[in-house]
Each structure stands twice: as C-alpha cells, then as structure tokens.
Design an enzyme around this catalytic site. Structure first.
Site, PDB file in Angstrom:
ATOM      1  N   ASN A   9       0.901  -1.045   0.093  1.00 13.23           N
ATOM      2  CA  ASN A   9       0.082  -0.040   0.106  1.00 13.23           C
ATOM      3  C   ASN A   9       0.753   1.229   0.128  1.00 13.23           C
ATOM      4  O   ASN A   9       1.451   1.596   0.875  1.00 13.23           O
ATOM      5  CB  ASN A   9      -0.696   0.105   1.110  1.00 13.23           C
ATOM      6  CG  ASN A   9      -1.804   0.908   1.343  1.00 13.23           C
ATOM      7  OD1 ASN A   9      -1.691   2.048   0.715  1.00 13.23           O
ATOM      8  ND2 ASN A   9      -2.557   1.018   2.352  1.00 13.23           N
ATOM      9  N   ARG A  93      -2.851  -1.749  -3.575  1.00 12.01           N
ATOM     10  CA  ARG A  93      -3.686  -0.971  -3.318  1.00 12.01           C
ATOM     11  C   ARG A  93      -3.340   0.118  -4.499  1.00 12.01           C
ATOM     12  O   ARG A  93      -2.461   0.949  -4.503  1.00 12.01           O
ATOM     13  CB  ARG A  93      -3.754  -0.332  -2.114  1.00 12.01           C
ATOM     14  CG  ARG A  93      -5.005   0.778  -1.752  1.00 12.01           C
ATOM     15  CD  ARG A  93      -4.747   1.270  -0.445  1.00 12.01           C
ATOM     16  NE  ARG A  93      -5.986   2.047  -0.223  1.00 12.01           N
ATOM     17  CZ  ARG A  93      -6.222   2.823   0.730  1.00 12.01           C
ATOM     18  NH1 ARG A  93      -5.568   2.472   2.004  1.00 12.01           N
ATOM     19  NH2 ARG A  93      -7.451   3.361   0.772  1.00 12.01           N
ATOM     20  N   HIS A 181     -12.250   4.740  -0.852  1.00  9.72           N
ATOM     21  CA  HIS A 181     -12.213   3.916   0.278  1.00  9.72           C
ATOM     22  C   HIS A 181     -12.925   2.541   0.201  1.00  9.72           C
ATOM     23  O   HIS A 181     -13.562   1.853   1.245  1.00  9.72           O
ATOM     24  CB  HIS A 181     -13.110   4.513   1.573  1.00  9.72           C
ATOM     25  CG  HIS A 181     -12.176   5.655   2.338  1.00  9.72           C
ATOM     26  ND1 HIS A 181     -12.745   6.879   2.897  1.00  9.72           N
ATOM     27  CD2 HIS A 181     -10.941   5.763   2.497  1.00  9.72           C
ATOM     28  CE1 HIS A 181     -11.758   7.479   3.015  1.00  9.72           C
ATOM     29  NE2 HIS A 181     -10.583   6.820   3.243  1.00  9.72           N
ATOM     30  N   ARG A 241      -8.112  17.633   5.137  1.00 10.40           N
ATOM     31  CA  ARG A 241      -8.915  18.020   3.814  1.00 10.40           C
ATOM     32  C   ARG A 241     -10.338  18.508   4.320  1.00 10.40           C
ATOM     33  O   ARG A 241     -10.689  18.247   5.119  1.00 10.40           O
ATOM     34  CB  ARG A 241      -9.015  16.613   3.083  1.00 10.40           C
ATOM     35  CG  ARG A 241      -7.831  15.976   2.484  1.00 10.40           C
ATOM     36  CD  ARG A 241      -8.117  14.850   1.727  1.00 10.40           C
ATOM     37  NE  ARG A 241      -7.476  13.528   2.389  1.00 10.40           N
ATOM     38  CZ  ARG A 241      -7.731  12.479   2.096  1.00 10.40           C
ATOM     39  NH1 ARG A 241      -8.460  12.028   1.252  1.00 10.40           N
ATOM     40  NH2 ARG A 241      -6.930  11.507   2.808  1.00 10.40           N
ATOM     41  N   GLU A 379      -8.108  -3.251   5.246  1.00 15.47           N
ATOM     42  CA  GLU A 379      -8.159  -2.986   3.735  1.00 15.47           C
ATOM     43  C   GLU A 379      -7.119  -4.039   3.204  1.00 15.47           C
ATOM     44  O   GLU A 379      -7.105  -4.553   2.139  1.00 15.47           O
ATOM     45  CB  GLU A 379      -7.738  -1.604   3.227  1.00 15.47           C
ATOM     46  CG  GLU A 379      -9.023  -0.730   3.569  1.00 15.47           C
ATOM     47  CD  GLU A 379      -8.500   0.572   3.946  1.00 15.47           C
ATOM     48  OE1 GLU A 379      -7.457   0.947   5.003  1.00 15.47           O
ATOM     49  OE2 GLU A 379      -9.051   1.697   3.228  1.00 15.47           O
TER      50      GLU A 379
END
Ligand code: ADP
Length: 393
Positions: A9, A93, A181, A241, A379
C-alpha cells in the site's frame, strides 16, 4: 517454505506492507511500513505477535529519498526477515481504476499503461501506486501482481449518483463521482455477512472515519452512493482535507484572494479539515484531549457533517437497517460515535451507552430498529483475499 501473498500500500508519504500465508485463513505473518519518505525516514517490520523484527531510522535528508528508494529499502528488509517464505503473488492498493475497472485485475503491460493514464485523476496517489508496482516487478520478476482499486466497489452507482450537473461532455471525459475507500467498504460488506447476516442484504450506511473520512450507502452488499466524489476531497471534513465545499469558494480564492493551483491544493488537502478548524492538529485524539473551544468546534463540525450525510444516504437507500462505524476514529472514539447517534431516535437509532463505551460489535440496544455496529476494517486483508482469488482463478 510457506507460500505467501505480499500486500503493498504505497501512499503519499508512507508505504505499508503485509505478508499473508497463501491459505484459506490468510494468516498475517509480517507487517510493517516505511514512513516520512523524503524527510527523516523510519522503517519497521513486525511479526504476527507484534515483535519488531527489523528497524531502521535515518536522519533528516538521509536514507531513501524517494518512493523508488523507499520501496527498495522495505523490499530488501522484508526479503531479509522473510527468507523462509516464498511470495507467490503481490497485491497493490491502487487508488483509481477509472470508469471501467470495476474489479481487481492482474497487472500486465496494457493494464499498467491504463493505470498510468489515470494518474491525472489522482495525481497525489496514483504515481506512488505505480512506483510500488514497478519496484515489486523489479524485486520479484515473474511473480503475479494484482491491482485492487479504491474506486471499484462504487462502480455500480446509478447514474444520478455518478454525475455532477455539468455539461454531459465533461462526464464523458471522466469528470464523475467515483467514490473512494472502496476496499474498506468491500471488507465491511463481507464482514457484515458474518457479524449480522440478517441485515447484510439490507440498507446499511458505513462511516469510514480515519484521517481520510467518507461514508457509503450499501444496499444488498453493493455501494449505491458515497460522500466522496471525483476526488478524495469531497464529502466529510477530514484530518487536513476540507470535505464538501461550495465551488464558488474555489473561484473566489482564485480570482480575489491570490491563490493559484498549487496553493489551493495545499490549502484543500493539507491545511483544512480538523487541522484548519482547530488551528491545532489533524489528529482526533489530540483534539479530544485538547478541549480548547476551537478543538471542540472542529469536532462539532465533523460530527454535524456525519449526521447530515447519514440523513442524505438514508434517503438514497429509502430507509436504514444498520449504521456501521469503522477506521481509526470510528473504531476507537466512543465519544464521536455517541455524538453521531445522539437524538437519532427519529431514525430508529438507540445507542447502548455501555456497549458503546466498551467498543463492542453491536452498539445499539435490543429495541433499536436500526442496528449500530463497530466493525474494524482491514484493507490489506481485502487486497490479499482478492489477490489470492485471482491467483487461483
Ligand atoms: P488513516 O486514514 O491514515 O488510515 P486511521 O484510520 O488510522 O487513519 O485513523 C486515524 C485517526 O484515528 C486519527 O485522527 C486518530 O487520532 C484517530 N484515533 C485513533 N485512535 C483513537 C482513539 N482512541 N480515540 C479517538 N481517535 C482515535
């Protein structure tokens, strides 16, 4: 020799890796990361018991300077401590699969080119994902590599949830609401079938609340809408963000406040959200501890936006059977979960305060019409699972 699947990832400032036994249980054997790439990098690998088996730290401006060098460093460290394991497949990923890649794919030169062509849609992430793919191809030539996308789970969105009200030509040019996501949501949808089979086919809102935060409306195991749109900037406010913003604000900053594209990028991605509002930190734990008025207001805004999106996604689903919390904040902050559920009786939510404080799987009372759940996401495991599935296909 154990056959293993390596998951990579590669993010913007860190690279995480995890090694799984390539069997039905997908036992995690080793995990680790290299952080602060380009600053003062730190590398650590842990075994399944959590014991550190490799560690390295460099001073400011020393050690691996870019992603390529960092990937080589962590790949080499992994090879040193995992000598008895044979890597049979590598799963990556990849943030963007564009409009067409709706499932994990085996990477070949044509797919590699397609992923590179998507880089303008995710300029802060896709190039790092590609660097991860190239570095692993060099370190492990001939080993199957698989790309798993953050966008894929959302590709079945109905058109109304996939578009902006812009001229149609722009939709055709790829200006769409992709949603992100997706690996986390796919994992939660899979876990729902195990922890709450009676509602797994129902109407579920999942709140993935981490440094990045978004929510997803899932019906019958499929995403029908998400708070994130064209980029991972939309929707909820996040660590740094902004989340959803009136586009007129961007125009005003450009035309009247002297911002240019790099300054806007910095503002919206790195200086806004919880950090911008609190003037203190992007980290929820730090804000919960700080207790200043600004920190409390930042938390209040975060919670307010989650509650508003919960209403909107419930309307998109035509009702709600379950609300699931996941990721760093969703899994660990009982206070945020309680604030989100406060006064939501009208929606059928009744939180069990004691179960919430203990962080159990089921957080709602037996009488609650809507099941409230806490499901840790994974994940990396989702990527390992998909990679193994393609290896065996
Ligand atoms: P990322 O999106 O980088 O994977 P995580 O899912 O790890 O992020 O979430 C990080 C966020 O979770 C941070 O804001 C952190 O403060 C928050 N967090 C972690 N543990 C707790 C806790 N016990 N209480 C409140 N917030 C927490």
């Amino acid at each position: 020799m154990t056959d293993t699947v390596l998951v990579v990832n590669a993010g913007s400032s860190s690279i995480k890796v995890e090694l799984f036994a390539a069997d039905a249980a997908l036992t995690s054997l080793l995990s680790g990361q290299i952080e602060a790439i380009g600053l003062a990098p730190r590398l650590a690998l842990r075994d399944a018991a959590g014991t550190t088996v490799a560690e390295e730290a460099w001073g400011q401006g020393e050690g691996p300077r870019d992603h390529r060098a960092a990937l080589a460093a962590i790949g080499t460290a992994l090879a040193r401590v995992a000598g008895q394991h044979r890597i049979v497949a590598i799963g990556h990923r990849v943030v963007h699969g564009g409009a067409t890649l709706a499932a994990p794919v085996v990477i070949d030169p044509a797919i590699r080119a397609e992923l590179a062509a998507l880089a303008p849609l995710a300029p802060l992430h896709q190039p790092h994902n590609l660097a991860g793919i190239d570095a692993m191809a060099e370190l492990h030539p001939g080993v199957m590599q698989v790309a798993c996308f953050d966008t894929a789970f959302h590709r079945g969105h109905p058109w109304v949830a996939d578009t902006f009200a812009l001229p149609r030509a722009l939709w055709r040019r790829g200006i769409r609401r992709y949603g992100f996501h997706g690996l986390s949501y796919a994992y939660i949808a899979m876990r729902l079938a195990e922890v709450a089979p009676e509602i797994a086919r129902g109407r579920v809102v999942v709140a993935h609340l981490g440094n990045g935060a978004s929510m997803c409306a899932i019906r019958d195991g499929r995403s029908i809408d998400s708070t994130m749109g064209f980029t991972a900037l939309d929707g909820l406010p996040m660590g740094t963000r902004s989340g959803q913003l009136d586009p007129g604000v961007v125009l005003h900053l450009l035309t009247a406040e002297g911002y240019d594209a790099p300054a806007l990028t910095r503002l919206l991605y790195h200086e806004s959200g919880l950090k911008g509002l609190s003037g203190l930190s992007s980290d929820m734990r730090a804000l919960e501890r700080a207790g200043t008025a600004e920190a409390q207001e930042a938390i209040a805004y975060f919670v307010y936006r989650i509650r508003k999106e919960l209403g909107a996604l419930t309307a998109a689903l035509g009702g709600l059977d379950a609300l699931a919390f996941t990721a760093g904040i969703g899994e660990n902050s009982a206070a945020i979960r309680a604030a989100v559920c406060e006064g939501m009786g009208w929606l059928g939510i009744a939180l069990d305060a004691a179960a919430n404080a203990r962080g159990e799987t089921v957080l709602s009372t037996p009488a609650s019409r809507v099941r409230v759940l806490r499901i840790p996401t994974d994940e990396e495991r989702m990527i390992a699972l998909e990679t193994l599935r393609l290896l065996r296909a």
